[in-house]
Design an enzyme around this catalytic site. Structure first.
Site, PDB file in Angstrom:
ATOM      1  CG  HIS A   1       2.262 -13.527  -5.231  1.00 46.58           C
ATOM      2  ND1 HIS A   1       3.591 -13.220  -5.415  1.00 46.58           N
ATOM      3  CD2 HIS A   1       2.041 -13.396  -3.898  1.00 46.58           C
ATOM      4  CE1 HIS A   1       4.143 -12.916  -4.264  1.00 46.58           C
ATOM      5  NE2 HIS A   1       3.224 -13.019  -3.317  1.00 46.58           N
TER       6      HIS A   1
ATOM      7  CB  SER B   1       5.690 -14.057  -1.017  1.00 38.66           C
ATOM      8  OG  SER B   1       5.126 -12.783  -1.055  1.00 38.66           O
TER       9      SER B   1
ATOM     10  CG  ASP C   1       3.997 -12.415  -8.678  1.00 40.22           C
ATOM     11  OD1 ASP C   1       3.079 -11.781  -8.127  1.00 40.22           O
ATOM     12  OD2 ASP C   1       4.872 -13.024  -8.029  1.00 40.22           O
TER      13      ASP C   1
END
Length: 309
Positions: free
Chosen positions: A290, A116, A262
């Site tokens: 995610h 991320s 995601d």
């Protein structure tokens, strides 16, 4: 645990914790494996602690002959906290922290694995400090230069996306993020407030192991100096990630791992990142959201070991 010698097979999997300096700050680090093996630096995302890199994933990398390092960003876990109002910082400062970790542990060059925001931090370093990077693996990330603040703002106010703009998080996730609950005052309250978010971030396709997420949040709660300080990472990201144009000059080998489910950075973000870096390889992860559930430890470690061999 203090620094020690790893003379046995068991010692290779025993983490060695150490605080290292980053300017006036102190960053918590933990390393595993043989110090003579190639180093892999794990860079977590916004608001996350280093221990959220699963132990099982770490053990697999160590078994594959890697020296693995995970650490807490500033304002997370056991690392120093910052008064953001008087000492604001940016993603560039967080990238400098990653280099400080390498310096503090005597590592000249490392394989970077960033999740991320950690992937964005690693992208920036691939462009600005390629001499410190052997390879880059960006996991569940978005291209450097993506204006997520504008993307999210447009989605939440009903405005259409700009031409060429990457897709926003899912409406369900945006609605949950917009209705942040009050800060919990107990462990159970904290876990209860976090479970709805983890369910959405996990995605709808893979089995959701609530006990695993509860155990993770318990660990996060118990070792944090100040849980609310980690929210500053979002403020740092809102200040801007940097220019996307620099990705065209990235020369280190790049692997992009991205879940097809995601909800934060839809799959198009992974596709855009791979397209922006010459020679980057995109590996879709079917059903992954995610988060980093332990059921994917083996697959993720296999991809990273192949990329870093």
């Amino acid at each position: 645990m203090q620094e020690n010698e790893r003379g046995t097979e068991k010692d290779r999997f025993a983490g060695v914790e150490r605080m290292v300096p980053a300017g006036e700050l102190q960053l918590w680090t933990e390393e595993f494996g043989d110090p003579d093996d190639p180093a892999v630096l794990l860079v977590m995302g916004a608001g996350a602690q280093g221990v959220q890199w699963n132990d099982g994933f770490v053990r697999r990398l160590v078994a594959g002959g890697r020296r693995v390092i995970r650490y807490d960003h500033r304002d997370a876990g056991r690392s120093s906290t910052v008064d953001f109002a008087t000492r604001p910082y940016t993603v560039a400062d967080m990238a400098a922290d990653a280099l400080a970790v390498l310096d503090g542990l005597g590592v000249e060059r490392a394989h970077f694995v960033g999740a991320s925001l950690g992937g964005v931090i690693a992208q920036r370093l691939a462009a600005t400090h390629p001499d410190r990077m052997l390879t880059l693996t960006a996991l569940a990330s978005t291209p450097l230069g993506t204006d997520m603040a504008d993307i999210v703002s447009r989605a939440m106010t009903g405005q259409p996306s700009l031409p060429g703009q990457l897709p926003p998080p899912t409406p369900e996730l945006l609605a949950l993020l917009a209705s942040a609950p009050p800060r919990a005052t107990s462990l159970e309250g904290h876990i209860a407030s976090r479970m709805p978010l983890w369910r959405l971030l996990h995605g709808p396709e893979l089995p959701f192991d609530e006990e695993e997420y509860r155990a993770m949040e318990t660990r996060v709660y118990e070792r944090a100096r100040d849980l609310s300080a980690a929210l500053n990472h979002t403020l740092a990201g809102a200040a801007g990630f940097g220019a996307a144009e620099v990705l065209a000059g990235v020369a280190v080998p790049v692997l992009v791992l991205h879940g097809t489910a995601d909800p934060m950075f839809p799959f198009a973000h992974g596709e855009a990142l791979a397209a922006a870096i010459p020679g980057a390889r995109l590996v879709p992860l079917p059903g992954m959201g995610h988060t980093l559930p332990s059921l994917l430890d083996g697959r993720l470690a296999e991809e990273v070991l192949r990329h870093t061999k």
